[in-house]
Design an enzyme around this catalytic site. Structure first.
Site, PDB file in Angstrom:
ATOM      1  N   HIS A 189       0.749  -3.493  -8.218  1.00  0.00           N
ATOM      2  CA  HIS A 189       0.452  -3.784  -6.799  1.00  0.00           C
ATOM      3  C   HIS A 189       1.658  -3.448  -5.915  1.00  0.00           C
ATOM      4  O   HIS A 189       1.803  -3.992  -4.815  1.00  0.00           O
ATOM      5  CB  HIS A 189       0.120  -5.278  -6.561  1.00  0.00           C
ATOM      6  CG  HIS A 189      -1.155  -5.744  -7.167  1.00  0.00           C
ATOM      7  ND1 HIS A 189      -1.295  -7.011  -7.696  1.00  0.00           N
ATOM      8  CD2 HIS A 189      -2.355  -5.160  -7.296  1.00  0.00           C
ATOM      9  CE1 HIS A 189      -2.515  -7.180  -8.143  1.00  0.00           C
ATOM     10  NE2 HIS A 189      -3.191  -6.065  -7.923  1.00  0.00           N
ATOM     11  N   GLU A 393      -3.200  -0.777   1.330  1.00  0.00           N
ATOM     12  CA  GLU A 393      -2.596   0.117   0.346  1.00  0.00           C
ATOM     13  C   GLU A 393      -2.872   1.577   0.672  1.00  0.00           C
ATOM     14  O   GLU A 393      -2.026   2.439   0.465  1.00  0.00           O
ATOM     15  CB  GLU A 393      -3.113  -0.242  -1.056  1.00  0.00           C
ATOM     16  CG  GLU A 393      -2.532  -1.560  -1.553  1.00  0.00           C
ATOM     17  CD  GLU A 393      -3.244  -2.118  -2.777  1.00  0.00           C
ATOM     18  OE1 GLU A 393      -4.324  -2.700  -2.600  1.00  0.00           O
ATOM     19  OE2 GLU A 393      -2.716  -1.988  -3.878  1.00  0.00           O
TER      20      GLU A 393
END
Ligand code: AMP
Length: 407
Positions: A189, A393
């Site tokens: 992540h 993201e």
């Protein structure tokens, strides 16, 4: 008028996040910093494949159902949908394709233009990311076939964590064995932790270099990181994304001897244990549901298993907040992000409750606000900020990709 040397003034970037049976895509214009379209192809290879394409600017989502045989067909279908919006992938406006790649090992600490050697290295990392890297490789190969002339850039989930000091990254196991098999904490992540920690500094109105942040990325997968002055110094996921927090279907931390016990005493195979810990544990293993909305509904109805699952989830979060406070020494903000972190006010409230001794508190009214914007949820006079910062993201991958091909 000046034009850019490499991109000729164009600025579209296609971001691809390829899973084993799904492809998520977004087309962004990085000059204007706007999203042009987003889409998802899921259940690739099954009869019930589905593509949902959403044009930006208020356009209605469009859906296709029926078998999409493989990633190549998925990308072609996405390209057709984009072309129907006047955003064809053959456009000279498109300057690069950015790929989310889960595992970059120690080699890749930066976004990287994909060459044959880079692809070979991503393949060499398959043993440490068997669920993710093969799908990422398929996505890269498919995109290369579609636009062989375009730079393809890999943005690694592990990259942000390569700054971790050795004492945080190494497991306390035999050094020769660890090195021979590349066993260490890599963390995942990373794109989200990088983006969210930077946005948090902006929210606080302070330079990134001056701010210490604990980021709690709570989605179906979940991870915590301690970020000191913009550099990751500790994170909760390890060799694989199994370690750390309680997740939707993953156990997070357990005594490694549980695995020996399951093999020796319960007679399970290694593959069965792998499935148990990755797919049948965490919230789903504890109470049968992995969606926090459903778990909260059950908690509110007094369901015991859901309540215990929620309490275990929160207890683990508190342990990490405490541990990372000690690692950082001084904490300026604790930040919640991803599906649960951005949306589940009861999770934020419960995770911070009782941490007044750390200078942490949540204002109930601010915590109840629903918004897609970064925001503070701590009382105005709080010593440590508590914040919600929606992650993005794809924007981060597009930004890193564009920065690389644009210079
Ligand atoms: P992500 O992996 O970041 O997409 O997060 C997905 C998870 O977010 C889901 O499994 C839910 O548990 C959680 N989630 C999404 N929306 C909400 C909501 N409104 N309230 C609580 N949890 C939510």
């Amino acid at each position: 008028m000046t034009t850019d040397r490499t991109t000729g003034g164009a600025g579209r970037v296609l971001v691809l996040n390829s899973g084993s049976s799904s492809v998520k895509y977004q087309l962004l214009d990085m000059r204007e910093r706007v999203r042009l379209a987003t889409g998802l192809v899921e259940r690739i290879g099954e009869e019930t494949s589905r593509l949902v394409h959403t044009p930006s600017g208020g356009g209605e989502p469009r859906e296709r159902t029926g078998r999409i045989a493989d990633h190549e067909q998925a990308l072609k279908a996405a390209a057709e949908e984009l072309a129907a919006d006047g955003l064809g992938l053959d456009s000279p406006e498109l300057v690069a394709i950015g790929h989310r790649v889960v595992h970059g090992g120690l080699k890749f600490s930066e976004p990287t233009v994909i060459t044959d050697e880079v692809l070979a290295e991503i393949e060499r990392l398959v043993p440490v990311a068997p669920l993710h890297n093969p799908a990422n490789i398929t996505g890269i190969r498919t995109a290369q076939a579609l636009r062989p002339d375009l730079p393809q850039v890999a943005v690694f989930d592990t990259a942000f964590h390569t700054t971790m000091p050795e004492h945080a990254a190494r497991y306390a196991i035999d050094v020769e064995t660890a090195d021979a098999h590349r066993i260490r904490r890599y963390g995942f992540h990373g794109t989200s932790h990088a983006y969210v920690s930077r946005r948090t500094a902006e929210l606080l109105g302070r330079p990134v270099a001056d701010v210490n942040v604990i980021v709690l990325h709570l989605g179906n997968g979940a991870s915590a990181s301690a970020v000191a002055g913009g550099r990751c110094v500790e994170t909760s996921m390890g060799l694989t994304p199994l370690e750390g927090l309680v997740m939707g279907t993953r156990s997070g931390d357990i005594d490694p001897a549980v695995t020996f016990h399951l093999k020796r005493v319960a007679g399970m195979s290694v593959d069965e244990i792998d499935v148990l810990l990755n797919k049948k544990s965490g919230l789903v293993g504890l109470c049968g549901d992995n969606d926090m909305r459903e778990i909260r509904r059950r908690v509110d109805e007094g369901d015991e298993r859901a309540t215990l699952a929620f309490d275990i989830y929160i207890h683990r979060l508190k342990k990490y907040i405490g541990a990372y406070s000690a690692v950082l020494g001084r904490v300026d903000a604790v930040v919640f992000t991803a599906g649960v972190g951005e949306n589940a006010a009861p999770v934020r409230e419960a995770a911070i409750a009782g941490l007044e001794g750390f200078g942490l508190a949540v204002d109930a009214d601010l915590n109840a606000v629903r918004s897609g914007e970064p925001r503070l949820i701590s009382p105005v006079d709080a010593r440590v900020a508590v914040a919600v910062v929606p992650t993005d993201e794809e924007l981060e991958i597009a930004g890193q990709t564009f920065a690389l091909v644009h210079n």
